[in-house]
Structure formats: structure tokens, C-alpha cells
Scaffold this active site. Sequence first.
Site, mmCIF file in Angstrom:
data_model
loop_
_atom_site.group_PDB
_atom_site.id
_atom_site.type_symbol
_atom_site.label_atom_id
_atom_site.label_comp_id
_atom_site.label_asym_id
_atom_site.label_seq_id
_atom_site.Cartn_x
_atom_site.Cartn_y
_atom_site.Cartn_z
ATOM 1 N N HIS A 82 7.315 -1.447 -25.327
ATOM 2 C CA HIS A 82 6.891 -0.050 -25.493
ATOM 3 C C HIS A 82 6.638 0.582 -24.121
ATOM 4 O O HIS A 82 6.234 -0.105 -23.194
ATOM 5 C CB HIS A 82 5.618 -0.020 -26.348
ATOM 6 C CG HIS A 82 5.147 1.343 -26.678
ATOM 7 N ND1 HIS A 82 4.342 2.087 -25.838
ATOM 8 C CD2 HIS A 82 5.380 2.125 -27.759
ATOM 9 C CE1 HIS A 82 4.104 3.263 -26.401
ATOM 10 N NE2 HIS A 82 4.718 3.302 -27.563
ATOM 11 N N ASP B 285 6.254 6.701 -34.492
ATOM 12 C CA ASP B 285 5.472 6.807 -33.261
ATOM 13 C C ASP B 285 4.173 7.552 -33.566
ATOM 14 O O ASP B 285 3.698 8.361 -32.771
ATOM 15 C CB ASP B 285 6.240 7.489 -32.116
ATOM 16 C CG ASP B 285 5.775 7.006 -30.744
ATOM 17 O OD1 ASP B 285 4.750 6.304 -30.684
ATOM 18 O OD2 ASP B 285 6.432 7.334 -29.742
ATOM 19 N N HIS C 64 0.737 3.334 -33.918
ATOM 20 C CA HIS C 64 -0.324 2.868 -33.023
ATOM 21 C C HIS C 64 -1.723 3.150 -33.546
ATOM 22 O O HIS C 64 -1.981 4.175 -34.150
ATOM 23 C CB HIS C 64 -0.171 3.531 -31.657
ATOM 24 C CG HIS C 64 1.215 3.417 -31.083
ATOM 25 N ND1 HIS C 64 1.821 2.212 -30.844
ATOM 26 C CD2 HIS C 64 2.123 4.368 -30.742
ATOM 27 C CE1 HIS C 64 3.040 2.432 -30.354
ATOM 28 N NE2 HIS C 64 3.250 3.718 -30.290
ATOM 29 N N GLU D 91 6.753 1.563 -34.976
ATOM 30 C CA GLU D 91 6.119 1.923 -33.696
ATOM 31 C C GLU D 91 4.952 2.830 -34.013
ATOM 32 O O GLU D 91 4.972 4.039 -33.764
ATOM 33 C CB GLU D 91 7.101 2.595 -32.726
ATOM 34 C CG GLU D 91 6.507 2.592 -31.303
ATOM 35 C CD GLU D 91 7.230 3.429 -30.286
ATOM 36 O OE1 GLU D 91 8.454 3.280 -30.146
ATOM 37 O OE2 GLU D 91 6.538 4.239 -29.625
ATOM 38 N N PHE E 239 -3.657 12.591 -23.093
ATOM 39 C CA PHE E 239 -2.315 12.858 -23.607
ATOM 40 C C PHE E 239 -2.289 14.003 -24.615
ATOM 41 O O PHE E 239 -1.242 14.393 -25.079
ATOM 42 C CB PHE E 239 -1.745 11.612 -24.299
ATOM 43 C CG PHE E 239 -1.517 10.477 -23.353
ATOM 44 C CD1 PHE E 239 -0.706 10.644 -22.247
ATOM 45 C CD2 PHE E 239 -2.107 9.254 -23.581
ATOM 46 C CE1 PHE E 239 -0.491 9.594 -21.375
ATOM 47 C CE2 PHE E 239 -1.894 8.201 -22.700
ATOM 48 C CZ PHE E 239 -1.091 8.375 -21.603
HETATM 49 C C1 GRE Z 1 3.013 6.434 -27.234
HETATM 50 O O1 GRE Z 1 2.227 5.525 -26.992
HETATM 51 O O2 GRE Z 1 3.971 6.263 -27.948
HETATM 52 C C2 GRE Z 1 2.745 7.790 -26.642
HETATM 53 C C3 GRE Z 1 1.642 7.970 -25.824
HETATM 54 C C4 GRE Z 1 1.394 9.229 -25.309
HETATM 55 C C5 GRE Z 1 2.241 10.285 -25.594
HETATM 56 C C6 GRE Z 1 3.348 10.106 -26.385
HETATM 57 C C7 GRE Z 1 3.604 8.857 -26.918
HETATM 58 O O3 GRE Z 1 0.829 6.938 -25.550
HETATM 59 O O4 GRE Z 1 4.686 8.678 -27.683
HETATM 60 ZN ZN ZN Z 2 4.758 4.700 -29.158
#
Ligand code: GRE
Ligand code: ZN
Length: 325
Positions: free
Chosen positions: A164, A285, A10, A8, A23
Site C-alpha cells: 500500500h 479504499d 482501512h 483495500e 489528509f
Molecule cells: C490511503 O491510505 O489509502 C489514503 C490515505 C490518505 C489519502 C488518500 C488515501 O492514507 O487513499
Molecule cells: Zn488505501
Amino acid sequence: MQGKIALEEHFTLPETRNEMSRFSLPGTGEDLKRRLTDLHDIRLGEMDKFGIELAIQSFNAPGVQAVPNVDNAIELAQRANDTLAEEVAKRPDRFAGFAALPLQDPDAACIELTRCIKELGFKGALVNGFTSKGDMETVIYYDLPEYRPFWASVQELGMPLYLHPRNPIQSRLQSYEGHPWLEHSPWAFAMETALHTLRLLGSGVFDDYPDVQLIIGHLGERIPYDLWRLDHRIKKSPQGIPAKKSMRDYMQSNVHLTTSGNFHDPTLHCAMTEIGADRIMFSVDYPFETTADAATWFDVSDISEADRLQIGRNNAVNLFKLDLT
Ligand code: GRE
Ligand code: ZN
């Protein structure tokens, strides 16, 4: 532990990365943006440092799901996937890809998923929750009948779909009013994603397509802890339920969990007891969590060495049919 696989993780495109700044904590916005667009410098360096051999990358949330115009969604998905394929090709020994999908149009999503798996070598798809279509207050979940051909394609292509989180739409945030700290990742993400997962399980999608494998993050978005009560109360539901089996049955045959952003032994133990160690996979993550937090916890977490190897690596090798030499 060396040789971990994470899934996971990104990235974003330079042109979409400004959307992510909301965020960020004050003072960290630029760093987060840099980490989201970087693959081969900071990210790979941290993977080396903390024993992650392979990281499957996905386009950041809410991504394509939050593009209400269908043509724009299709175009963005293709661009994100082409960019990811180019980056993965530079280090195929360390990176792999999940497809971003324009689920605003189920046929287009099938075509893009097929292209990504058959032509780009991706390992499945990662979808950021419900789809917005037409306007941002529209919510489309994938248990609806028009998505059955999409699930047929997922089954036929034989690769998993990662569901997700994304935040609920504005009009459904009423109950969070005055408590913005509960929106997004602390609470609302899990509620939204657990609901979507349970809609899929309860709708009978997995009776029609029993080989489809779904992945959810954050050690199951709170579902393992409440699994007994869920089945216990559904059995008493006067309305009945379309699905043929119990939620526990589907969780143990169609759903996998990752450790993304949930680095806590008791939660991991609960997930192992309720779902099984063969359905849990390590993840970070990144860059919303630090590789250090994820790996330093996991490497000494209170599980057997056999479970650590399974969760840290072997379950992903099997699920994604990885050929790691
Ligand atoms: C995520 O995409 O996993 C994510 C966000 C914003 C804050 C925390 C997070 O997009 O885990
Ligand atoms: Zn994520």
C-alpha cells in the site's frame, strides 16, 4: 452487483486516528476519523447498501511503517492486529483482516505474520510501503537481501502481501516543492509504490520465491499503462537486471491489482488487457473513497458479466481461499 469482496479498506486505533486529520478536506476531519475507527455501524451499513459481502480490513497508512523505534513498531503492530482480530470475530461473515507488520525487524515481521495467519486467521498482510527505522529520513525497501527470509515466510504461509502507498520522505519531496497538491494520493503515492513494486520485481525476489503473490491498489499504480515501454527500455539497459524474467511476466504471475480509488473504465480496460481480468479485484479504499463512488461505477462498468463476477468476487475467493457459504 451483490456479493462483492473489497480488500483495500482501512481502520485505525482511537489513539492513532489524530494523525489522519492532515489528509482531510476542511470540515471533513471529524467524519473521516469517525469512519476510520468505526466498523460495525457506518461501514457495515454502506457495505449492505452497495452489495459488499466481505471487506478485508487493514491498519491505515503509514501505520507501523512510520514508527522508527523498533520496539514501538512491534508493539503497535501487535496491538493493531489484536484489535482487528477482536472486531472481525464479531462479524466473521462480513469482515476479515490483513496483518500490520513491523518490518523494521524482519524476524519480528515473520513472527507477527505467522501469528496473524495461523492464530488470528488473517488473509495475508498489508504493508504501507518502505519502512522508517531509527529516524524518519531512513528508507528501507524490501528488495534488500535482509528481507529474503521474510519473503520465504510469505511464500510458506501461502497468503498474499498488499503493498500500500505512503508518501516519500521529506528530502525526496524536493521535486514537489511549491506543488503540494501532487504529494500524497494524487501522484506521489503511485510513484512511490510503483517504484517499490518494480524494485521487488527487478531484484529477482520472485525468481527465488515464485509463489509469492503481491497485491497493489489503484489499478496498478500506473504500471499497466507503461508496461510495454518498461520492458522495451530495460532490454536495452547497459547495466542489465538481476531478475530472470520480464516485468510483464512477473506482473502476470506474481502481482494482483485492485480497483481501489480508481473508478474509470479506460483504466480498468488497460489493466485487463495488460495484466488480465483474473488478476484484478474490486476494492473501495474506504474511508478515503466513498463506497457509493466505487460500487456505483463498478456495478455498471463496461465489462462482461463474467468479468464483473470474477473481478467483483471470484478472484478474491480463490486468492484468499475463502470459504463463503
Ligand atoms: C490511503 O491510505 O489509502 C489514503 C490515505 C490518505 C489519502 C488518500 C488515501 O492514507 O487513499
Ligand atoms: Zn488505501
